[in-house]
Design a protein around this motif. Structure first.
Motif, PDB file in Angstrom:
ATOM      1  N   ASN A  99       0.838  -1.189   0.000  1.00 10.11           N
ATOM      2  CA  ASN A  99       0.000   0.000   0.000  1.00 10.11           C
ATOM      3  C   ASN A  99       0.876   1.243   0.000  1.00 10.11           C
ATOM      4  O   ASN A  99       1.710   1.413   0.880  1.00 10.11           O
ATOM      5  CB  ASN A  99      -0.884  -0.016   1.252  1.00 10.11           C
ATOM      6  CG  ASN A  99      -2.339   0.117   0.932  1.00 10.11           C
ATOM      7  OD1 ASN A  99      -2.923   1.147   1.203  1.00 10.11           O
ATOM      8  ND2 ASN A  99      -2.914  -0.900   0.340  1.00 10.11           N
ATOM      9  N   PRO A 122      -4.014   2.098  -6.290  1.00 11.79           N
ATOM     10  CA  PRO A 122      -5.474   2.213  -6.435  1.00 11.79           C
ATOM     11  C   PRO A 122      -6.166   1.666  -5.185  1.00 11.79           C
ATOM     12  O   PRO A 122      -5.731   0.652  -4.643  1.00 11.79           O
ATOM     13  CB  PRO A 122      -5.786   1.337  -7.646  1.00 11.79           C
ATOM     14  CG  PRO A 122      -4.493   1.138  -8.350  1.00 11.79           C
ATOM     15  CD  PRO A 122      -3.411   1.266  -7.320  1.00 11.79           C
ATOM     16  N   HIS A 123      -7.194   2.337  -4.745  1.00 16.96           N
ATOM     17  CA  HIS A 123      -7.946   1.933  -3.554  1.00 16.96           C
ATOM     18  C   HIS A 123      -6.982   1.692  -2.390  1.00 16.96           C
ATOM     19  O   HIS A 123      -6.812   0.584  -1.906  1.00 16.96           O
ATOM     20  CB  HIS A 123      -8.792   0.693  -3.846  1.00 16.96           C
ATOM     21  CG  HIS A 123      -9.779   0.397  -2.762  1.00 16.96           C
ATOM     22  ND1 HIS A 123     -10.850   1.205  -2.490  1.00 16.96           N
ATOM     23  CD2 HIS A 123      -9.847  -0.604  -1.860  1.00 16.96           C
ATOM     24  CE1 HIS A 123     -11.537   0.712  -1.483  1.00 16.96           C
ATOM     25  NE2 HIS A 123     -10.947  -0.392  -1.078  1.00 16.96           N
ATOM     26  N   SER A 124      -6.342   2.775  -1.920  1.00 20.00           N
ATOM     27  CA  SER A 124      -5.285   2.690  -0.918  1.00 20.00           C
ATOM     28  C   SER A 124      -5.744   3.206   0.431  1.00 20.00           C
ATOM     29  O   SER A 124      -6.418   4.231   0.524  1.00 20.00           O
ATOM     30  CB  SER A 124      -4.089   3.521  -1.390  1.00 20.00           C
ATOM     31  OG  SER A 124      -3.142   3.659  -0.362  1.00 20.00           O
ATOM     32  N   ASN A 184      -4.740   6.901   0.995  1.00 19.92           N
ATOM     33  CA  ASN A 184      -5.294   7.974   0.173  1.00 19.92           C
ATOM     34  C   ASN A 184      -6.722   8.263   0.636  1.00 19.92           C
ATOM     35  O   ASN A 184      -7.602   7.416   0.505  1.00 19.92           O
ATOM     36  CB  ASN A 184      -5.270   7.569  -1.296  1.00 19.92           C
ATOM     37  CG  ASN A 184      -5.715   8.674  -2.214  1.00 19.92           C
ATOM     38  OD1 ASN A 184      -6.419   9.599  -1.822  1.00 19.92           O
ATOM     39  ND2 ASN A 184      -5.302   8.578  -3.473  1.00 19.92           N
ATOM     40  N   SER A 206      -9.847   7.277  -1.228  1.00 15.82           N
ATOM     41  CA  SER A 206     -10.306   5.888  -1.251  1.00 15.82           C
ATOM     42  C   SER A 206     -11.333   5.606  -0.149  1.00 15.82           C
ATOM     43  O   SER A 206     -11.851   4.503  -0.058  1.00 15.82           O
ATOM     44  CB  SER A 206      -9.121   4.932  -1.086  1.00 15.82           C
ATOM     45  OG  SER A 206      -8.229   5.053  -2.170  1.00 15.82           O
ATOM     46  N   TYR A 222     -13.561   2.910   5.028  1.00 15.48           N
ATOM     47  CA  TYR A 222     -12.711   2.249   4.040  1.00 15.48           C
ATOM     48  C   TYR A 222     -13.150   0.794   4.001  1.00 15.48           C
ATOM     49  O   TYR A 222     -13.271   0.147   5.044  1.00 15.48           O
ATOM     50  CB  TYR A 222     -11.231   2.337   4.430  1.00 15.48           C
ATOM     51  CG  TYR A 222     -10.335   1.699   3.398  1.00 15.48           C
ATOM     52  CD1 TYR A 222      -9.830   2.455   2.354  1.00 15.48           C
ATOM     53  CD2 TYR A 222     -10.038   0.349   3.452  1.00 15.48           C
ATOM     54  CE1 TYR A 222      -9.033   1.878   1.387  1.00 15.48           C
ATOM     55  CE2 TYR A 222      -9.241  -0.237   2.493  1.00 15.48           C
ATOM     56  CZ  TYR A 222      -8.739   0.530   1.456  1.00 15.48           C
ATOM     57  OH  TYR A 222      -7.962  -0.046   0.497  1.00 15.48           O
ATOM     58  N   ASP A 275      -9.219  -6.111  -3.877  1.00 17.98           N
ATOM     59  CA  ASP A 275      -7.953  -5.938  -3.161  1.00 17.98           C
ATOM     60  C   ASP A 275      -7.255  -7.294  -3.027  1.00 17.98           C
ATOM     61  O   ASP A 275      -6.050  -7.406  -3.252  1.00 17.98           O
ATOM     62  CB  ASP A 275      -8.179  -5.345  -1.763  1.00 17.98           C
ATOM     63  CG  ASP A 275      -8.708  -3.932  -1.806  1.00 17.98           C
ATOM     64  OD1 ASP A 275      -8.289  -3.162  -2.693  1.00 17.98           O
ATOM     65  OD2 ASP A 275      -9.543  -3.599  -0.951  1.00 17.98           O
TER      66      ASP A 275
END
Length: 148
Positions: free
Chosen positions: A105, A110-112, A115, A118, A134, A140
């Motif tokens: 991560n 992407p999709h972190s 962040n 996300s 989240y 994932d």
């Protein structure tokens, strides 16, 4: 004469120091708070470690992390994610699924977790408090590779 001059300067110096201290004491710091919900929507156990904190989630479970940070008088929903170190930087870390598959991560992943974009912003839940969610997904898990 010299003593009198020193005495006068001492009074001015004390007045200046006193004025500076009074200005500093009048400062008000504001905070804002957020509850970060982490939901595991997979059929896999998830573990991840950031700093001294270790998080473990069973399949289809949720954990909550509360975070408080400095704010201006006017609070808004911009937040740092909960995984900043004490210096405000973010180190990449690994999410493990069933201790067999690993997902690196970083803020750019992407999709972190690192962040804030996300996270779902669930809105304001108090005068100075927000809620974010989240969700770990099967996508994932599919992006993860075998751990070495």
């Amino acid at each position: 004469m010299k003593t009198t001059r020193h005495l006068v300067w001492m009074h001015f110096l004390l007045i200046g120091i006193s004025a500076m201290l009074n200005v500093g004491c009048g400062k008000v710091d504001y905070i804002k708070e957020a509850d970060f919900y982490f939901t595991n929507n997979t059929d896999h156990s998830i573990t991840y470690k950031q700093g001294f904190e270790k998080y473990s989630m069973t399949p289809n479970s949720t954990i909550v992390i509360n975070k408080t940070q400095s704010s201006s008088k006017d609070v808004n929903s911009s937040f740092d994610v909960p995984f900043f170190d004490e210096n405000g930087s973010i180190d990449p870390f690994i999410i493990k699924f069933d201790n067999t598959k690993c997902l690196l991560n970083t803020p750019d992943t992407p999709h972190s977790l690192l962040n804030i974009n996300s996270y779902q912003n669930d809105g304001k839940i108090g005068e100075r408090k927000y809620q974010f969610t989240y969700t770990f997904t099967e996508e994932d898990y599919e992006r993860a590779i075998d751990c070495k």
